[in-house]
Design an enzyme around this catalytic site. Structure first.
Site, PDB file in Angstrom:
ATOM      1  N   HIS A 133      33.992  16.352  40.908  1.00 34.41           N
ATOM      2  CA  HIS A 133      35.145  15.841  41.770  1.00 34.41           C
ATOM      3  C   HIS A 133      34.785  15.135  43.120  1.00 34.41           C
ATOM      4  CE1 HIS A 133      35.450  19.973  43.349  1.00 34.41           C
ATOM      5  NE2 HIS A 133      35.962  19.425  44.476  1.00 34.41           N
ATOM      6  N   ASP A 164      32.886  19.878  35.602  1.00 34.28           N
ATOM      7  CA  ASP A 164      33.182  19.640  37.180  1.00 34.28           C
ATOM      8  C   ASP A 164      31.557  19.648  37.751  1.00 34.28           C
ATOM      9  OD1 ASP A 164      33.970  18.933  39.568  1.00 34.28           O
ATOM     10  OD2 ASP A 164      35.231  20.566  39.825  1.00 34.28           O
ATOM     11  N   SER A 242      33.232  22.357  48.221  1.00 29.83           N
ATOM     12  CA  SER A 242      33.008  22.185  46.779  1.00 29.83           C
ATOM     13  C   SER A 242      31.535  21.510  46.543  1.00 29.83           C
ATOM     14  CB  SER A 242      34.041  20.946  46.248  1.00 29.83           C
ATOM     15  OG  SER A 242      35.323  21.547  46.328  1.00 29.83           O
TER      16      SER A 242
END
Length: 561
Positions: A133, A164, A242
């Site tokens: 992402h 992901d 992230s």
């Protein structure tokens, strides 16, 4: 640091409980380590230091005495943690992404360009591991290493939106000077400490947050909507974190990727088995290959009457097969109402879980997802009271309605102002964060529940009507499935496009959901299509993927004639 002797005795009085609080390195160091000798050691150490009831005992004295008596090797956890953070400074990078997402309501154009940041870290092979992402729908990616003002251009080598994860490469030799890679470790045990390193929002420099592992179980991955194993920690994972590593000791325990909405200091990291599955798939196939599935919908058999009905013996446990994907390899092997007793020799409990580590349990789907594509699995199945051993070759499964569609332009076809698209969940997401309640109910239910009946099948819908004299009166027939064109069942958008473009009749009839019908004069509609496209500044009547396929089909038909 001092501890009250009364508190020490109260704690050690519950010997089994105390043993449960032992640090993992003490629990694992020797299979012969039990709470009783440790309890005795603590008491003797306490007595040697202070006899009075209210006296205090030095923790360091107790720990030294225990380690001498039990001869347990010391693991310098704190030293390892700080050493790992120092190592991460030469491994963790900040990722700058420019992305441009498609507009599913207007599939011929994109939304506004946006900029975002994330984290990543270097792994063996001069590759950078980050989240999918972080680079989804990217148009340009840059990376910057710690302590450097320079940003280097990066290329996305592979992306696994389902899990992901993404791999980046950097061609610049200057970037790799002084960089060191991080090794992958193993799944941490509960209450083990991890340090999350990354570049969260709120500043530009590297950030380190520490937490402990509180849970390990399959979790919904928000980005790819897949159900895969994840590790829950009590450290905050904020936007920008992230893709950063979660470090335990001197190895990577996982990749930070999401937090729990509405909760404080609850974050999730992608564990090493998922990372290794992704990396091995990319290495062996040159691209992301996905996670396998049995293509089943199963029901727990916790009710005694249910088990008795399906003739399960008291010692038998398993799950009931309720639905099978027609495109899966299970369709020709398993049957509805089968009871799956074991997967690859691992018994499945009545609630669908299997043993995992020390007195932990995890859903048996995890065992399925860890299989490589085309790898076989052995299932023990109870069918009509008889036990069978069945072998199934596993493959990743694609739903009828795609759950996500990143890094890909949406398909569309426009005829006489009627906009046809294949139904996808990203289209339903355009209705907002509460899309499940605000999107068309019938389409939403089909997207979540219907299974494909044959390969290449799509659920084609009329998404909207671009108003013109030719389609007056049809403007309210939007968000309905297109079932037939001139009496022929529609398989997918390409099939609909070929049926319309190859029409030789005077009128063209579309049969829609809810028994609605659209009839258009074919010749007049072809003329109207050009002026509607010009009026709405739409560059083409069909998306690029359809143009190539339709032209290829026409050329093939011409050569065969």
């Amino acid at each position: 640091m001092l501890v009250s002797l009364r508190s020490l005795r109260r704690l050690t009085a519950h010997r089994s409980l105390f043993h449960g609080y032992l640090p993992p390195f003490l629990r694992e160091s020797s299979p012969l380590l039990h709470p009783i000798p440790l309890y005795s050691s603590l008491c003797s150490a306490a007595s040697a230091v202070a006899a009075p009831e209210q006296a205090s005992v030095s923790c360091s004295a107790i720990s030294r005495h225990v380690l001498e008596v039990e001869d347990v090797p010391v693991r310098h956890q704190y030293a390892d943690a700080y050493a790992a953070i120092e190592l991460a400074l030469d491994s963790v990078v900040k990722v700058f992404t420019v992305s441009c997402s498609p507009n599913y309501f207007l599939p011929w154009q994109n939304k506004s360009q946006r900029e975002s940041t994330g984290s990543g870290f270097v792994i063996p092979g001069r590759q950078i591991l980050t989240n999918a992402h972080v680079v989804a729908d990217h148009t340009f990616v840059l990376v910057r290493k710690h302590g450097s003002p320079t940003k280097y251009k990066a290329e996305v080598q592979a992306v696994g939106h389902e899990c992901d994860l993404a791999l980046l490469t950097v061609d610049s030799e200057e970037f790799w000077e002084g960089m060191s890679f991080l090794d992958l470790g193993d799944i941490p045990f509960l209450q083990e400490a991890v340090a999350v390193v990354g570049y969260p929002q709120g500043g530009d420099n590297i950030s380190v947050t520490k937490g402990v592992v509180s849970r390990v179980e399959p979790t919904q991955y928000v980005h790819g909507a897949a159900q895969l194993m994840a590790i829950q920690i009590d450290a905050a994972i904020n936007p920008g974190n992230s893709g950063g590593p979660a470090i335990m000791g001197d190895k990577v325990a996982g990749v930070a990727f999401q937090n729990l909405s509405g909760a404080e200091n609850i974050g999730y990291i992608i564990p090493v088995p998922i990372i290794k599955h992704f990396l091995s798939g990319v290495k062996e196939n040159g691209k992301y290959v996905g996670f396998c599935s049995l293509g089943l919908s199963c029901q727990p058999t916790e009710n005694a009457q249910l088990r008795e009905h399906f003739r399960m013996h008291p010692e038998m446990t398993g799950v009931l097969v309720s639905k099978i994907n027609p495109l899966s390899n299970s369709f020709n092997v398993l049957e509805k109402d089968d009871i799956i007793l074991a997967f690859d020799g691992v018994p499945i409990a009545n609630d669908g879980t299997v043993p995992f580590r020390n007195r932990e349990r995890i859903t048996f789907d995890h065992l399925v997802s860890m299989k490589k594509p085309a790898e076989k699995a052995l299932l023990r199945v109870l069918r009509n009271g008889m036990v069978h051993e069945l072998s199934i070759s596993l493959q990743p499964q694609q739903p009828l309605v795609p759950v996500q569609q990143f890094d890909k332009l949406p398909s569309y076809y426009i005829f006489a102002g009627l906009v046809f698209i294949p139904l996808t969940q990203p289209y339903l997401h355009e209705y907002g964060d509460d899309w499940y309640n605000t999107s068309p109910r019938r389409l939403c239910e089909r997207a979540l529940r219907e299974l494909p009946k044959k390969a290449g099948e799509q659920l084609v819908i009329l998404s909207q009507v671009l108003m013109d004299d030719i389609n007056t009166g049809y403007e309210r027939l939007s968000d309905l499935q297109v079932k037939k064109v001139n009496g022929i069942q529609v398989d997918n958008l390409k099939h609909l496009c070929s049926l319309v473009e190859g029409c030789h009749e005077e009128n063209l009839r579309f049969d829609l959901d809810d028994e609605r019908v659209i009839v258009l004069n074919y010749r007049n509609s072809k003329l109207a299509t050009s002026r509607i496209l010009k009026r709405h500044r739409i560059p083409s009547a069909m998306s690029g993927d359809l143009i190539g396929e339709i032209n290829f089909s026409e050329a093939k038909a011409a050569s065969s004639s």
